[in-house]
Design a protein around this motif. Sequence first.
Motif, PDB file in Angstrom:
ATOM      1  N   UNK A 128     -15.792  19.304  16.441  1.00 52.40           N
ATOM      2  CA  UNK A 128     -16.143  18.005  15.853  1.00 52.40           C
ATOM      3  C   UNK A 128     -14.943  17.386  15.149  1.00 52.40           C
ATOM      4  N   UNK A 129     -14.192  18.185  14.393  1.00 48.84           N
ATOM      5  CA  UNK A 129     -13.020  17.672  13.703  1.00 48.84           C
ATOM      6  C   UNK A 129     -11.950  17.197  14.666  1.00 48.84           C
ATOM      7  N   UNK A 130     -11.769  17.933  15.768  1.00 48.62           N
ATOM      8  CA  UNK A 130     -10.743  17.569  16.744  1.00 48.62           C
ATOM      9  C   UNK A 130     -11.100  16.281  17.470  1.00 48.62           C
ATOM     10  N   UNK A 131     -12.345  16.149  17.896  1.00 50.61           N
ATOM     11  CA  UNK A 131     -12.720  14.939  18.636  1.00 50.61           C
ATOM     12  C   UNK A 131     -12.703  13.728  17.714  1.00 50.61           C
ATOM     13  N   UNK A 132     -13.069  13.912  16.433  1.00 42.87           N
ATOM     14  CA  UNK A 132     -13.006  12.800  15.499  1.00 42.87           C
ATOM     15  C   UNK A 132     -11.577  12.344  15.252  1.00 42.87           C
ATOM     16  N   UNK A 133     -10.664  13.318  15.130  1.00 44.66           N
ATOM     17  CA  UNK A 133      -9.255  12.989  14.929  1.00 44.66           C
ATOM     18  C   UNK A 133      -8.698  12.252  16.133  1.00 44.66           C
ATOM     19  N   UNK A 134      -9.015  12.759  17.326  1.00 51.13           N
ATOM     20  CA  UNK A 134      -8.492  12.131  18.542  1.00 51.13           C
ATOM     21  C   UNK A 134      -9.028  10.711  18.717  1.00 51.13           C
ATOM     22  N   UNK A 135     -10.333  10.524  18.601  1.00 50.56           N
ATOM     23  CA  UNK A 135     -10.916   9.200  18.831  1.00 50.56           C
ATOM     24  C   UNK A 135     -10.536   8.232  17.719  1.00 50.56           C
ATOM     25  N   UNK A 136     -10.477   8.733  16.478  1.00 45.61           N
ATOM     26  CA  UNK A 136     -10.093   7.864  15.371  1.00 45.61           C
ATOM     27  C   UNK A 136      -8.679   7.333  15.536  1.00 45.61           C
ATOM     28  N   UNK A 137      -7.742   8.212  15.881  1.00 42.79           N
ATOM     29  CA  UNK A 137      -6.355   7.774  16.083  1.00 42.79           C
ATOM     30  C   UNK A 137      -6.260   6.871  17.315  1.00 42.79           C
ATOM     31  N   UNK A 138      -7.001   7.204  18.372  1.00 40.83           N
ATOM     32  CA  UNK A 138      -7.001   6.361  19.582  1.00 40.83           C
ATOM     33  C   UNK A 138      -7.488   4.951  19.252  1.00 40.83           C
ATOM     34  N   UNK A 139      -8.534   4.864  18.427  1.00 41.66           N
ATOM     35  CA  UNK A 139      -9.073   3.558  18.048  1.00 41.66           C
ATOM     36  C   UNK A 139      -8.036   2.747  17.280  1.00 41.66           C
ATOM     37  N   UNK A 140      -7.344   3.393  16.342  1.00 38.77           N
ATOM     38  CA  UNK A 140      -6.316   2.694  15.562  1.00 38.77           C
ATOM     39  C   UNK A 140      -5.195   2.208  16.477  1.00 38.77           C
ATOM     40  N   UNK A 141      -4.717   3.080  17.373  1.00 41.44           N
ATOM     41  CA  UNK A 141      -3.634   2.707  18.281  1.00 41.44           C
ATOM     42  C   UNK A 141      -4.026   1.529  19.175  1.00 41.44           C
ATOM     43  N   UNK A 142      -5.245   1.567  19.704  1.00 42.75           N
ATOM     44  CA  UNK A 142      -5.693   0.493  20.592  1.00 42.75           C
ATOM     45  C   UNK A 142      -5.899  -0.810  19.832  1.00 42.75           C
ATOM     46  N   UNK A 143      -6.465  -0.725  18.629  1.00 46.82           N
ATOM     47  CA  UNK A 143      -6.690  -1.940  17.847  1.00 46.82           C
ATOM     48  C   UNK A 143      -5.368  -2.597  17.463  1.00 46.82           C
ATOM     49  N   UNK A 144      -4.362  -1.784  17.135  1.00 49.75           N
ATOM     50  CA  UNK A 144      -3.053  -2.329  16.790  1.00 49.75           C
ATOM     51  C   UNK A 144      -2.381  -2.933  18.021  1.00 49.75           C
ATOM     52  N   UNK A 145      -2.510  -2.262  19.159  1.00 54.81           N
ATOM     53  CA  UNK A 145      -1.841  -2.726  20.376  1.00 54.81           C
ATOM     54  C   UNK A 145      -2.520  -3.963  20.971  1.00 54.81           C
ATOM     55  N   UNK A 146      -3.842  -3.961  20.994  1.00 54.31           N
ATOM     56  CA  UNK A 146      -4.588  -5.031  21.672  1.00 54.31           C
ATOM     57  C   UNK A 146      -4.914  -6.186  20.723  1.00 54.31           C
ATOM     58  N   UNK A 147      -5.198  -5.866  19.461  1.00 54.46           N
ATOM     59  CA  UNK A 147      -5.575  -6.862  18.449  1.00 54.46           C
ATOM     60  C   UNK A 147      -6.733  -7.747  18.913  1.00 54.46           C
ATOM     61  N   UNK A 148      -7.873  -7.146  19.212  1.00 50.51           N
ATOM     62  CA  UNK A 148      -9.024  -7.955  19.638  1.00 50.51           C
ATOM     63  C   UNK A 148      -9.502  -8.859  18.507  1.00 50.51           C
ATOM     64  N   UNK A 149      -9.947 -10.029  18.865  1.00 55.02           N
ATOM     65  CA  UNK A 149     -10.427 -10.994  17.867  1.00 55.02           C
ATOM     66  C   UNK A 149     -11.926 -10.752  17.656  1.00 55.02           C
ATOM     67  N   UNK A 150     -12.216  -9.827  16.765  1.00 52.97           N
ATOM     68  CA  UNK A 150     -13.602  -9.411  16.556  1.00 52.97           C
ATOM     69  C   UNK A 150     -14.485 -10.566  16.097  1.00 52.97           C
ATOM     70  N   UNK A 151     -13.934 -11.453  15.282  1.00 49.47           N
ATOM     71  CA  UNK A 151     -14.729 -12.567  14.765  1.00 49.47           C
ATOM     72  C   UNK A 151     -15.109 -13.587  15.810  1.00 49.47           C
ATOM     73  N   UNK A 152     -14.463 -13.551  16.963  1.00 54.88           N
ATOM     74  CA  UNK A 152     -14.752 -14.530  18.010  1.00 54.88           C
ATOM     75  C   UNK A 152     -15.662 -13.986  19.110  1.00 54.88           C
ATOM     76  N   UNK A 153     -16.055 -12.721  18.982  1.00 55.80           N
ATOM     77  CA  UNK A 153     -16.941 -12.146  19.999  1.00 55.80           C
ATOM     78  C   UNK A 153     -18.331 -12.760  19.905  1.00 55.80           C
TER      79      UNK A 153
END
Length: 280
Positions: free
Chosen positions: A28-53
């Motif tokens: 559980x700790x490993x999958x949380x670390x992996x997905x959490x970091x993946x989410x941060x990396x993708x959000x920084x790289x893609x910068x989706x406009x959440x307020x416009x969805x």
Amino acid sequence: MPSVLLAILSVQGGAAIAKGLFPVLGAAGTVGLRIGISAVLLLVAVRPRLGQLQAAQWRAVVPYGLALGTMNFLFYCALARIPLGLAVTLEFVGPLAVALAGSRRWADVVWVLLAGAGIALLAPWGGSNLDTLGMLFALLAGGAWAMYIVLGGRVAAVLPGPQGVAVGMLFASLAVLPFSVAAGGWAHLTPQLLAAGTALAVLSSALPFTLEMNALRQLPSRTFSILMSLEPAAAAVCGLVFLHERLTLAQWLAVALVMAASAGATLTARPAPAPAVGGE
């Protein structure tokens, strides 16, 4: 073709790294670390406009993300109990079911029988030392993978490009993080483990996603799917090389049968949209 093969090796190499973190962080700790970091990396790289969805986009991307998180969490739970190659083999039942869903052709019965024979070879009939709960986790991960594929098609229709994956990964992390925190593995987190988690996130998410997207631009979706059928074998080899997990002859045969069923179902299936990328 090289992009697909590199993506497969990246994902399975990442899974081998993940299993090496289990003794300290737990599944559980490993999958949380992996997905959490993946989410941060993708959000920084893609910068989706959440307020416009729009509402329709939220309705598509939220269950997609939850399915993605559930799939990864169940897969890591399986990985903690059974060899990597067998976990991936059993998980492949999910995409195979999607490929065969609704088919009424007798030819597809062959692929069902091949996959069933492979699973039967892995079943703990008495002499097998495979963990039954681990096998169940892998099969449930396959079910979540099937949901992820179906829901991914809906996301692609309303939120094309990497935005859907980035937002979906955010909700995947929200689904997994409570279990990761409750498991208590993060109490042992060190800078070295954080670096390993970052490498895991890159190998298991960012790099293969980029490679698969590149492959889909160059290859027909059917060719891409057939090549992805090599994943159970790649997982078994990575398990052998990096984790010293030796499969029996019957288990290797099971891997081959499920691979043949997956490739055969893809080869004989009716033309379909490009498959969702970014699996476990």
